[in-house]
Design a protein around this motif. Sequence first.
Motif, mmCIF file in Angstrom:
data_model
loop_
_atom_site.group_PDB
_atom_site.id
_atom_site.type_symbol
_atom_site.label_atom_id
_atom_site.label_comp_id
_atom_site.label_asym_id
_atom_site.label_seq_id
_atom_site.Cartn_x
_atom_site.Cartn_y
_atom_site.Cartn_z
ATOM 1 N N UNK A 7 0.846 -1.153 0.245
ATOM 2 C CA UNK A 7 -0.028 0.081 -0.127
ATOM 3 C C UNK A 7 0.760 1.343 -0.034
ATOM 4 N N UNK A 8 0.308 2.378 -0.112
ATOM 5 C CA UNK A 8 1.078 3.635 0.016
ATOM 6 C C UNK A 8 1.360 4.123 1.340
ATOM 7 N N UNK A 9 0.307 3.692 2.029
ATOM 8 C CA UNK A 9 0.389 3.929 3.771
ATOM 9 C C UNK A 9 -0.438 3.371 4.374
ATOM 10 N N UNK A 10 0.151 2.939 5.500
ATOM 11 C CA UNK A 10 -0.534 1.867 6.609
ATOM 12 C C UNK A 10 -0.449 2.905 7.925
ATOM 13 N N UNK A 11 -1.671 2.670 8.554
ATOM 14 C CA UNK A 11 -1.872 3.426 9.751
ATOM 15 C C UNK A 11 -2.146 2.351 10.953
ATOM 16 N N UNK A 12 -1.509 2.119 12.079
ATOM 17 C CA UNK A 12 -1.706 1.228 13.025
ATOM 18 C C UNK A 12 -1.597 1.880 14.304
ATOM 19 N N UNK A 13 -2.362 1.525 15.420
ATOM 20 C CA UNK A 13 -2.561 2.377 16.718
ATOM 21 C C UNK A 13 -2.650 1.172 17.623
ATOM 22 N N UNK A 14 -2.454 1.665 18.995
ATOM 23 C CA UNK A 14 -3.195 0.954 20.305
ATOM 24 C C UNK A 14 -2.792 -0.667 20.144
ATOM 25 N N UNK A 15 -1.532 -0.680 20.047
ATOM 26 C CA UNK A 15 -1.090 -2.463 19.998
ATOM 27 C C UNK A 15 -0.872 -2.605 21.388
ATOM 28 N N UNK A 229 -7.141 -4.129 13.944
ATOM 29 C CA UNK A 229 -7.552 -3.513 12.708
ATOM 30 C C UNK A 229 -6.688 -2.429 12.139
ATOM 31 N N UNK A 230 -6.463 -2.208 10.952
ATOM 32 C CA UNK A 230 -5.594 -1.232 10.314
ATOM 33 C C UNK A 230 -6.052 -0.438 9.321
ATOM 34 N N UNK A 231 -5.669 0.925 9.044
ATOM 35 C CA UNK A 231 -6.149 1.639 7.822
ATOM 36 C C UNK A 231 -5.045 1.551 7.066
ATOM 37 N N UNK A 232 -5.385 1.206 5.764
ATOM 38 C CA UNK A 232 -4.276 1.215 4.434
ATOM 39 C C UNK A 232 -4.746 2.285 3.517
ATOM 40 N N UNK A 233 -3.991 2.886 2.959
ATOM 41 C CA UNK A 233 -4.265 4.223 1.895
ATOM 42 C C UNK A 233 -3.529 3.314 0.611
ATOM 43 N N UNK A 234 -4.488 3.166 -0.463
ATOM 44 C CA UNK A 234 -4.128 2.800 -1.722
ATOM 45 C C UNK A 234 -3.451 3.809 -2.456
ATOM 46 N N UNK A 235 -2.975 3.493 -3.673
ATOM 47 C CA UNK A 235 -2.173 4.290 -4.347
ATOM 48 C C UNK A 235 -3.095 5.414 -5.000
ATOM 49 N N UNK A 236 -4.174 5.595 -5.025
ATOM 50 C CA UNK A 236 -5.262 6.325 -5.527
ATOM 51 C C UNK A 236 -5.891 7.324 -4.693
ATOM 52 N N UNK A 237 -5.349 7.246 -3.301
ATOM 53 C CA UNK A 237 -5.781 7.926 -2.232
ATOM 54 C C UNK A 237 -6.928 7.362 -1.250
ATOM 55 N N UNK A 238 -7.409 6.169 -2.034
ATOM 56 C CA UNK A 238 -8.560 5.627 -1.311
ATOM 57 C C UNK A 238 -8.111 4.964 0.054
#
Length: 270
Positions: A7-15, A229-238
Motif C-alpha cells: 500500500x501507499x500508507x499503513x496506519x496502526x495504533x493501540x497495540x 484493525x489497521x487503515x491502508x491507503x491505496x495508490x489512488x488515495x482511497x
Amino acid sequence: MTDTKRFRTLFISDVHLGSKAAKADFLLDFLRHHDADTIVLVGDIVDGWRLKRSWFWPQDCNDVVQKLLRKARKGTRVIYIPGNHDEFLRAFPGTHFGGIEVAERIVHEAADGRKYLVLHGDEFDVVVRNARILAYLGDWAYDTAIVINIGLAAIRRRLGFPYWSFSAWAKLQVKHAVNFIGEFQRIVAEEARRNHVDGVICGHIHHAVITEIDGIRYINTGDWVESCTAIAEHDDGTFELITWREVVGQTPEKVPAMATAIKALNAQAA
C-alpha cells in the motif's frame, strides 16, 4: 515466501505491547503480509503504563519491534506518534530511533491531494469526559472484559473459530460508551476543521471506522487488543479498513468431537 500486499500508507495504533491483552502475534502476521511506502504508528504502540506496574515483554513483542525496524532499514518510512500510554516518547519529537521518526502529530497528504491531520487523540478526552473518562465502564470493568476476552479467544482458537472480541462487543452495548464514541468523533473532527484539513486519522478509543462527520473524513485505526484493525491507503488515495482475524497458517489445537458438535450447532443457528 509469503504473498505481500503493498500500500501507499499503513496506519496502526493501540497495540499495547507489554500488556497481556496485546495481539502481538496477529500484528506480526499482519506485517508479514502487508507492506507500505510509509507506516504511521498512531500511538499506544508500547503500553508504558502496564510495564510500570509489572514487566511483561514476551518474544512476540520483540518480534514486532524488530519487524518494524527491519522495514525501516529496507526503506519504509516509519513515523511514531506517541499516545498516552507511550507518552514518554513525547519528549523526543523529531528524534530518530533506528530509522523510526517520532512526531507529536503530522499532516498526511494522500495520493488524491486531500490532507489529513494524524494524531493519537487522547488530548480530547478531557473535553469529552468532563473528568469522568471511565464513568461509563470503569477501569476495573474494562480490565475484566479484557481478561474475559483473552479466555474466550483461547477457547475459540482451540475450537477452530476465528477471533471475536467480547470486550469490543460489550463496550458497544453500553449506552454511555456509545455516546462517548460519538462525542469523541465529533470533537476530533472539529480539530481537523480548525487545522484546515480534509480529514483526521486517529486511534485511542479502540473503535475502528471510516466515516464522514459534517464534511470531515473521520478515520480511526482501531487497535490490536480488541479489533485487530489497521487503515491502508491505496495508490489512488482511497482508504481501506483491514481486519486481521486470525494468524495465517496457524493450525488450531486438536480437541474432542465436542468442537464438531459446537460448529454444527452454530451452523444451524445461522
